[in-house]
Enzyme design. Structure first.
Site, PDB file in Angstrom:
ATOM      1  N   ASP A  87       0.875  -1.331   0.127  1.00  0.00           N
ATOM      2  CA  ASP A  87       0.004  -0.134  -0.077  1.00  0.00           C
ATOM      3  C   ASP A  87       0.860   1.199   0.128  1.00  0.00           C
ATOM      4  O   ASP A  87       1.909   1.247   0.404  1.00  0.00           O
ATOM      5  CB  ASP A  87      -0.934  -0.171   1.032  1.00  0.00           C
ATOM      6  CG  ASP A  87      -2.054   0.950   1.076  1.00  0.00           C
ATOM      7  OD1 ASP A  87      -2.333   1.182   0.123  1.00  0.00           O
ATOM      8  OD2 ASP A  87      -2.737   1.248   2.182  1.00  0.00           O
ATOM      9  N   ASN A 133     -10.734  -2.549  -5.293  1.00  0.00           N
ATOM     10  CA  ASN A 133     -10.239  -1.830  -6.259  1.00  0.00           C
ATOM     11  C   ASN A 133     -10.752  -1.333  -7.583  1.00  0.00           C
ATOM     12  O   ASN A 133     -10.607  -0.498  -8.362  1.00  0.00           O
ATOM     13  CB  ASN A 133      -8.701  -2.207  -6.717  1.00  0.00           C
ATOM     14  CG  ASN A 133      -7.949  -2.096  -5.367  1.00  0.00           C
ATOM     15  OD1 ASN A 133      -6.916  -3.111  -5.123  1.00  0.00           O
ATOM     16  ND2 ASN A 133      -8.056  -1.196  -4.338  1.00  0.00           N
TER      17      ASN A 133
HETATM   18  C1  IPE Z   1      -5.300  -2.758  -0.285  1.00  0.00           C
HETATM   19  O1  IPE Z   1      -5.093  -1.422  -0.479  1.00  0.00           O
HETATM   20  C2  IPE Z   1      -5.550  -3.526  -1.512  1.00  0.00           C
HETATM   21  C3  IPE Z   1      -4.076  -3.808  -2.033  1.00  0.00           C
HETATM   22  C4  IPE Z   1      -3.092  -3.704  -1.447  1.00  0.00           C
HETATM   23  C5  IPE Z   1      -4.266  -4.399  -3.208  1.00  0.00           C
HETATM   24  P1  IPE Z   1      -6.222  -0.328  -0.708  1.00  0.00           P
HETATM   25  O2  IPE Z   1      -5.349   0.779  -0.535  1.00  0.00           O
HETATM   26  O3  IPE Z   1      -7.190  -0.745  -1.643  1.00  0.00           O
HETATM   27  O4  IPE Z   1      -7.039  -0.153   0.578  1.00  0.00           O
HETATM   28  P2  IPE Z   1      -7.751   0.640   1.601  1.00  0.00           P
HETATM   29  O5  IPE Z   1      -8.712   1.298   0.669  1.00  0.00           O
HETATM   30  O6  IPE Z   1      -7.038   1.587   2.039  1.00  0.00           O
HETATM   31  O7  IPE Z   1      -8.518   0.116   2.575  1.00  0.00           O
HETATM   32  C1  IPE Z   2      -1.448   0.118  -3.426  1.00  0.00           C
HETATM   33  O1  IPE Z   2      -1.037   1.501  -3.497  1.00  0.00           O
HETATM   34  C2  IPE Z   2      -1.617  -0.414  -4.870  1.00  0.00           C
HETATM   35  C3  IPE Z   2      -3.275  -0.954  -4.868  1.00  0.00           C
HETATM   36  C4  IPE Z   2      -4.087  -0.748  -4.128  1.00  0.00           C
HETATM   37  C5  IPE Z   2      -3.297  -1.454  -6.265  1.00  0.00           C
HETATM   38  P1  IPE Z   2      -2.653   2.576  -3.475  1.00  0.00           P
HETATM   39  O2  IPE Z   2      -3.045   2.869  -4.860  1.00  0.00           O
HETATM   40  O3  IPE Z   2      -3.582   2.048  -2.466  1.00  0.00           O
HETATM   41  O4  IPE Z   2      -1.904   3.880  -2.689  1.00  0.00           O
HETATM   42  P2  IPE Z   2      -2.445   4.825  -1.811  1.00  0.00           P
HETATM   43  O5  IPE Z   2      -2.880   4.063  -0.487  1.00  0.00           O
HETATM   44  O6  IPE Z   2      -3.407   5.562  -2.333  1.00  0.00           O
HETATM   45  O7  IPE Z   2      -1.425   5.771  -1.470  1.00  0.00           O
HETATM   46 MG    MG Z   3      -4.116   2.372  -0.674  1.00  0.00          MG
END
Ligand code: IPE
Ligand code: IPE
Ligand code: MG
Length: 236
Positions: free
Chosen positions: A16, A64
């Site tokens: 993340d 997602n």
């Molecule tokens: C969790 O991260 C999903 C992945 C790492 C693929 P998200 O960024 O989607 O989760 P939330 O929205 O912070 O809970």
């Molecule tokens: C994790 O990074 C990747 C996926 C969930 C696909 P994020 O895209 O959630 O990055 P933040 O949390 O918005 O910084």
């Molecule tokens: Mg995220």
């Protein structure tokens, strides 16, 4: 090479913070995803080198899909590239490839590449890399309930025979041991629908580091922290 007293057999990672990494640099979010893909490669190699047997990476959740179309498109392209380019690295490092989650909802060309990669790496023995793609733990558990109910309905299973292993065997992770260590990067302290059943007794490690900056050194820090944990599983 870095020395460890205790290596987790199975590490799971909620990768993340890609978006925030880009934002900090005044770049569009996709730059964070691109840099994050480099962490995937480095962490995969590092885990194989130190003797981790299973590495599960949360790459795309069932939630997602709520993101803007252009970001989803970019993530799918990145995945497509990864599947194409990593073939050699996985084979050279003797790493078997697998996925968890409902891949039937992914673009067809990606499904083809996934199936090909699974096939050509099927005899690799050093480590198994498991990508969680269109994965959600509630969806996984719901599917397990459906599968088990249909066995009962067909008379192939008695209700009294259902135990915890029946559930485990009907999850995407049926073949794999539960994670010993779950890492989440970027400082968020939540599970976000990842491996709910499997992490009942997993050690949790939250890193403030954003995923694109999470490289070898950060992985070693997490494992050194894991070494200090005393796992009691409810006993003494
Ligand atoms: C969790 O991260 C999903 C992945 C790492 C693929 P998200 O960024 O989607 O989760 P939330 O929205 O912070 O809970
Ligand atoms: C994790 O990074 C990747 C996926 C969930 C696909 P994020 O895209 O959630 O990055 P933040 O949390 O918005 O910084
Ligand atoms: Mg995220």
């Amino acid at each position: 090479m870095e020395k460890f007293k205790k290596i987790p057999e199975h590490i799971a990672i909620i990768m993340d913070g890609n978006g925030r990494w880009a934002k900090k640099r005044n770049l569009p979010r996709i730059f964070g995803h691109r840099e994050g893909a480099k962490s995937v490669k480095e962490i995969t190699k590092a885990c194989a080198e130190i003797g981790v047997k299973y590495l599960t990476l949360f790459a795309f959740s069932t939630e997602n899909w709520k993101r803007p179309d252009n970001e989803i498109k970019f993530l799918m392209n990145l995945l497509n590239d990864y599947l194409k380019k990593e073939e050699k690295t996985l084979l050279n490092n003797n790493i078997k490839f697998d996925t968890i989650g409902d891949i039937s909802k992914l673009p067809e060309k990606i499904q083809k590449k996934i199936n090909r990669l699974k096939k050509i790496t099927k005899n690799c023995k050093r480590m198994t890399l498991i990508l969680a793609l269109n994965y959600g733990a509630r969806n996984e558990i719901t599917n397990a309930v459906k599968k088990i109910s249909s066995l009962v309905k067909k008379g192939e299973l008695k209700i009294s025979e259902i135990d915890e292993s029946t559930i485990s065997k009907n999850l995407y992770t049926a073949k794999y041991p539960d994670p010993d260590l779950l890492i989440r990067t970027s400082g968020e302290v939540r599970v976000s629908n990842f491996l709910l059943w499997q992490i009942a007794y997993t050690e949790l490690y939250i890193s403030k580091v954003l995923w694109p900056d999470f490289r070898k050194k950060e992985l070693y820090k997490a494992i050194h922290e894991y070494e200090k944990r005393e796992r009691r599983y409810g006993g003494l």
